[in-house]
Scaffold this active site. Structure first.
Site, PDB file in Angstrom:
ATOM      1  N   SER A   1       0.820  -1.196   0.000  1.00 45.53           N
ATOM      2  CA  SER A   1       0.000   0.000   0.000  1.00 45.53           C
ATOM      3  C   SER A   1       0.866   1.263   0.000  1.00 45.53           C
ATOM      4  CB  SER A   1      -0.960  -0.048   1.197  1.00 45.53           C
ATOM      5  OG  SER A   1      -2.001   0.880   1.061  1.00 45.53           O
TER       6      SER A   1
ATOM      7  N   ASP B   1      -5.632  -4.213  -1.995  1.00 45.37           N
ATOM      8  CA  ASP B   1      -4.624  -3.754  -1.027  1.00 45.37           C
ATOM      9  C   ASP B   1      -3.801  -4.888  -0.417  1.00 45.37           C
ATOM     10  OD1 ASP B   1      -3.273  -2.652   1.168  1.00 45.37           O
ATOM     11  OD2 ASP B   1      -4.899  -1.299   1.670  1.00 45.37           O
TER      12      ASP B   1
END
Length: 283
Positions: free
Chosen positions: A39, A160
């Site tokens: 991320s 993610d």
């Protein structure tokens, strides 16, 4: 520094802490040979690999008030809170150009963690595999469920990387790094709580049961990883940098002053810890 890794946690806009740490590292010409991130950690790590000082500050702070960066109106209209096209095309291709040549030719190894939406398992991508697909993988690694679209890449549906492997320390160890620097974006003592909204997620994620299970178990994986990491720190195999002051910046933060304060905190923490870190690296 053979056998040493740099592990970068995500955390949305809390990642400006990591940006500050990496800025100091670059000023000191401290480039760890292996870097892994998820991320926001992966995004900050990419500019560290391309050796672009100040770039993380520009992309995370200087442009934060741009209308295409974060938009609640867009979220309610399109279910997209962050402007993913802006972040992963306009910024790196136009406004704050990313140095792809320097990135590709860097001698550092760079690994980005994502989550397979069907299996719920972590999928990692190495710099040498990515080339011009880097922005797609960074986008996937940064795409939070319910506030960003899933990303299709090479037959996989991705989101993610922090869902399945929020602090990818064990992956770094599996890749041969017995000692690791870990940059976190949470204070010491933080414990992730079990989500009370799992039943909502399960309803919305029909057909993606693996992802739903990973979201449900994320709190446990995170807390177990922190416990493991802190044990490794006591053994002398991990060096941790993380915010000391109570965080005033959340995952979705639009206040430039708060962001800059956290960035400076990361920079100053790295400066303060540089001597003990250097001693640790040279053991």
């Amino acid at each position: 520094m053979k056998g040493i890794g740099l592990v970068l946690e995500g955390g949305g806009m809390r990642g400006v802490y990591t940006a500050g740490v990496l800025q100091f590292f670059m000023e000191k010409e401290l480039y760890i040979p292996y870097v892994i991130g998820v991320s926001a950690g992966a995004c900050n790590g990419s500019s560290y690999i391309s050796k672009q000082k100040e770039r993380n500050k520009m992309t995370n702070i200087d442009y934060i008030t741009h209308p295409d960066y974060i938009s609640y109106r867009r979220f309610f209209q399109k279910r997209e809170l962050f402007g993913m096209d802006f972040l992963f095309h306009d910024l790196p291709m136009k406004h704050v150009p990313f140095n792809f040549e320097a990135f590709i030719h860097s001698e550092q190894r760079f690994v980005v963690g994502t989550t397979d939406c069907h299996t719920g398992q972590a999928v990692y991508y190495d710099k040498d595999e990515l080339n011009k697909d880097l922005l797609t993988i960074l986008r996937a690694s940064s795409s939070l469920p319910f506030v960003a679209p899933m990303v299709e890449f090479q037959g996989k549906t991705l989101l993610d990387g922090g869902i399945s492997d929020p602090i990818p320390l064990k992956k770094s160890e599996q890749d041969g790094n017995k000692r690791n620097i870990v940059i976190l974006t949470r204070n010491e003592g933080y414990v992730k709580k079990k989500s009370s909204m799992f039943w909502v997620a399960k309803q919305k994620l029909k057909g993606y049961e693996g992802l739903a299970d990973s979201l449900y178990n994320r709190y446990r994986v995170y807390n177990e990883t922190v416990t493991y990491m802190e044990q490794k720190e006591r053994e002398g195999n991990v060096f941790i940098l993380r915010p000391k002051r109570k965080l005033e910046v959340g995952r979705v933060e639009r206040n430039p002053e708060r962001l800059e304060a956290l960035y400076n905190e990361g920079y100053n923490d790295a400066k303060e810890q540089f001597e003990p870190l250097s001693e640790w690296l040279n053991k």
